[in-house]
Motif scaffolding. Sequence first.
Motif, PDB file in Angstrom:
ATOM      1  N   ASP A 209       0.682  -1.014   0.263  1.00 51.51           N
ATOM      2  CA  ASP A 209       0.268  -0.261  -0.049  1.00 51.51           C
ATOM      3  C   ASP A 209       1.150   1.574  -0.226  1.00 51.51           C
ATOM      4  OD1 ASP A 209      -2.537  -1.264   0.242  1.00 51.51           O
ATOM      5  OD2 ASP A 209      -2.641  -1.288   2.232  1.00 51.51           O
ATOM      6  N   GLU A 210       2.004   1.392   0.986  1.00 53.87           N
ATOM      7  CA  GLU A 210       2.743   2.804   1.284  1.00 53.87           C
ATOM      8  C   GLU A 210       3.190   2.411  -0.608  1.00 53.87           C
ATOM      9  OE1 GLU A 210       5.361   1.844   3.879  1.00 53.87           O
ATOM     10  OE2 GLU A 210       3.428   1.596   6.004  1.00 53.87           O
ATOM     11  N   GLN A 211       4.380   1.810  -1.159  1.00 49.78           N
ATOM     12  CA  GLN A 211       4.672   1.648  -2.725  1.00 49.78           C
ATOM     13  C   GLN A 211       3.728   2.037  -3.652  1.00 49.78           C
ATOM     14  OE1 GLN A 211       8.398   2.218  -2.520  1.00 49.78           O
ATOM     15  NE2 GLN A 211       8.135   2.557  -0.381  1.00 49.78           N
ATOM     16  N   ARG A 212       2.342   2.177  -3.652  1.00 53.94           N
ATOM     17  CA  ARG A 212       1.517   1.847  -4.393  1.00 53.94           C
ATOM     18  C   ARG A 212       1.935   3.237  -5.119  1.00 53.94           C
ATOM     19  NH1 ARG A 212      -5.262   2.174  -4.820  1.00 53.94           N
ATOM     20  NH2 ARG A 212      -5.307   1.887  -7.231  1.00 53.94           N
ATOM     21  N   PRO A 213       1.826   4.980  -5.064  1.00 55.29           N
ATOM     22  CA  PRO A 213       2.180   5.546  -6.512  1.00 55.29           C
ATOM     23  C   PRO A 213       3.399   5.370  -7.208  1.00 55.29           C
ATOM     24  CG  PRO A 213       2.082   6.763  -4.002  1.00 55.29           C
ATOM     25  CD  PRO A 213       2.143   5.246  -3.966  1.00 55.29           C
ATOM     26  N   TYR A 214       4.924   4.271  -6.040  1.00 56.16           N
ATOM     27  CA  TYR A 214       5.938   4.077  -7.833  1.00 56.16           C
ATOM     28  C   TYR A 214       5.556   2.453  -7.760  1.00 56.16           C
ATOM     29  CZ  TYR A 214      10.566   1.516  -8.474  1.00 56.16           C
ATOM     30  OH  TYR A 214      11.136   0.537  -9.053  1.00 56.16           O
ATOM     31  N   LEU A 215       4.612   1.584  -7.694  1.00 51.54           N
ATOM     32  CA  LEU A 215       4.217  -0.207  -8.080  1.00 51.54           C
ATOM     33  C   LEU A 215       3.232   0.383  -9.402  1.00 51.54           C
ATOM     34  CD1 LEU A 215       4.349  -1.760  -4.310  1.00 51.54           C
ATOM     35  CD2 LEU A 215       5.871  -2.062  -6.548  1.00 51.54           C
ATOM     36  N   ILE A 216       2.425   1.031  -9.061  1.00 50.61           N
ATOM     37  CA  ILE A 216       1.828   1.062 -10.821  1.00 50.61           C
ATOM     38  C   ILE A 216       2.519   1.679 -11.681  1.00 50.61           C
ATOM     39  CG2 ILE A 216       0.178   1.287  -8.987  1.00 50.61           C
ATOM     40  CD1 ILE A 216      -0.929   4.429  -9.152  1.00 50.61           C
ATOM     41  N   THR A 217       4.176   2.290 -11.438  1.00 49.82           N
ATOM     42  CA  THR A 217       4.293   2.318 -12.252  1.00 49.82           C
ATOM     43  C   THR A 217       5.079   2.166 -12.754  1.00 49.82           C
ATOM     44  OG1 THR A 217       6.149   3.426 -10.954  1.00 49.82           O
ATOM     45  CG2 THR A 217       4.066   5.119 -11.517  1.00 49.82           C
ATOM     46  N   VAL A 218       5.204   1.372 -12.571  1.00 50.05           N
ATOM     47  CA  VAL A 218       6.478   0.324 -13.287  1.00 50.05           C
ATOM     48  C   VAL A 218       6.168  -1.330 -12.968  1.00 50.05           C
ATOM     49  CG1 VAL A 218       8.556   1.474 -11.993  1.00 50.05           C
ATOM     50  CG2 VAL A 218       7.141  -0.288 -10.192  1.00 50.05           C
ATOM     51  N   SER A 219       4.429  -1.719 -12.656  1.00 49.90           N
ATOM     52  CA  SER A 219       4.340  -2.664 -13.078  1.00 49.90           C
ATOM     53  C   SER A 219       3.126  -2.445 -13.462  1.00 49.90           C
ATOM     54  CB  SER A 219       4.001  -3.141 -11.258  1.00 49.90           C
ATOM     55  OG  SER A 219       4.666  -3.575 -10.748  1.00 49.90           O
ATOM     56  N   PRO A 220       3.200  -3.726 -14.989  1.00 50.65           N
ATOM     57  CA  PRO A 220       1.489  -3.731 -15.695  1.00 50.65           C
ATOM     58  C   PRO A 220       0.157  -3.990 -14.817  1.00 50.65           C
ATOM     59  CG  PRO A 220       3.019  -5.160 -16.841  1.00 50.65           C
ATOM     60  CD  PRO A 220       3.613  -4.517 -15.156  1.00 50.65           C
ATOM     61  N   ALA A 221      -1.169  -3.481 -14.902  1.00 48.10           N
ATOM     62  CA  ALA A 221      -1.906  -2.993 -13.978  1.00 48.10           C
ATOM     63  C   ALA A 221      -2.413  -4.984 -13.559  1.00 48.10           C
ATOM     64  CB  ALA A 221      -2.726  -2.670 -15.317  1.00 48.10           C
ATOM     65  N   ASP A 222      -1.982  -5.415 -14.166  1.00 44.13           N
ATOM     66  CA  ASP A 222      -2.557  -6.911 -14.247  1.00 44.13           C
ATOM     67  C   ASP A 222      -1.944  -7.400 -13.359  1.00 44.13           C
ATOM     68  OD1 ASP A 222      -4.441  -7.440 -16.107  1.00 44.13           O
ATOM     69  OD2 ASP A 222      -4.195  -8.258 -17.576  1.00 44.13           O
ATOM     70  N   GLU A 223      -0.611  -7.322 -12.947  1.00 48.03           N
ATOM     71  CA  GLU A 223       1.072  -7.561 -11.772  1.00 48.03           C
ATOM     72  C   GLU A 223       0.346  -6.648 -10.600  1.00 48.03           C
ATOM     73  OE1 GLU A 223       4.505  -7.474 -13.507  1.00 48.03           O
ATOM     74  OE2 GLU A 223       4.492  -7.935 -15.246  1.00 48.03           O
ATOM     75  N   TRP A 224      -0.016  -5.443 -10.794  1.00 51.07           N
ATOM     76  CA  TRP A 224      -0.386  -4.731  -9.422  1.00 51.07           C
ATOM     77  C   TRP A 224      -1.688  -5.431  -8.733  1.00 51.07           C
ATOM     78  CZ3 TRP A 224       0.186  -2.157  -5.603  1.00 51.07           C
ATOM     79  CH2 TRP A 224      -0.048  -1.076  -4.379  1.00 51.07           C
ATOM     80  N   GLU A 225      -2.500  -5.667  -9.961  1.00 48.10           N
ATOM     81  CA  GLU A 225      -3.439  -6.708  -9.026  1.00 48.10           C
ATOM     82  C   GLU A 225      -3.490  -7.758  -8.711  1.00 48.10           C
ATOM     83  OE1 GLU A 225      -6.354  -6.420 -12.243  1.00 48.10           O
ATOM     84  OE2 GLU A 225      -6.796  -3.903 -12.530  1.00 48.10           O
TER      85      GLU A 225
END
Length: 400
Positions: A209-225
Amino acid sequence: MATDIKDTAHAVDAAALMGLLPDRPRLLALGEPTHGEDALLDLRNELFRQLVEQEGYRTIALETDCLNGLVVDDHVTSGTGSLDEAMENGFSHGWGAFAANRELVRWMRAHNEGRPASEQVRFAGFDGPLEITGAASPRQALTALHGYLAARVDADLLPCAADTLDELIGTDDRWTEPAAMREPARSVGRSAEAGQLRLLADELVALLDEQRPYLITVSPADEWERACLYGRTALGLLSYHHWMADASPARLARLVGVRDRMMSRNLLALARRGPVFVYAHNSHLQREKSSMRMGGRPLEWWSAGALVDAELGEEYAFVAMALGTIRHQGVDVPPPDTVEGLLYALPEERRVVDARRLAAVLGDRLPAPRVSPWFGYAPLDPAHLADCDGLVFVRDVPQR
């Protein structure tokens, strides 16, 4: 009165379902009162195809293991693996053996062939990795979540190394011990290792959760989900195992409650992606408290549908299903003073019923509850009729 009841019913199709609702819901749930009848699953498939083609629905969510369901989703979206492999590895509860489920997966793959991702249909299981006799090891969910984070964030931020998780989990058969469902002392869920794993799982999800702003920029949406799914599943499984080890009178009620909470969180996550058609047992989708007897005790809990409804309001719609006969299971013609009996008197084999209009027609003359001679079929509770957005009635369920 018979004419008034007939006026509440229409032929079964997607247009009739949507005609009961003020707007297209984000989650459209169709319940079933029994599992394993291909005739009902064929009807589900037909409605899903119509909802895709006419109403823009893109996801079907079934009452099956959410992690196994990823295998089916990979197959229908990208052709990963064969149809046989998807059916063998993508369903829990043995439901990959049902012909109608196989036809659903085959149709979804054929529909997606050559289409861009934005136009593809998706498959999801929304149940936890749970069976009647117990629950899965948390290994798959925890190690997948840890692996996702380890590949993308500074190692110093991780609460533990992967081998620490492996040591604490130990052998998977500690977690899947069948006797633990009836003997709390056989469960590992309140061991020191399980307690540490719950803390670590909570920290891993917090880091996600804390890293979401970064993670959604470096991961495809499916990987984040999927990472979020792994986190929800790890926390839910560890909670479920915790209550399996409990010896108090609240144990069974907490277990069914944890399961439906896991279901609800998965459904809410799917709804954020777009409109979803949900198919499961009525008891998991209704707005009222669900109830059953287990271990000789009456249980009550808030279903996944009730929890989702509390969050989404009018963006959640629930259409229950009721049946006339399942003669191969000993369920014969319903008594005429039940809801099923009143609808059975109509000539049509399948009908969509405006449940609230039917409740208004019946008024204070509440029909008698039907008693099922077979444990696998749960009749409609007439007191719940007005709380359904609609009702699908199937007059006779043939043996396949």
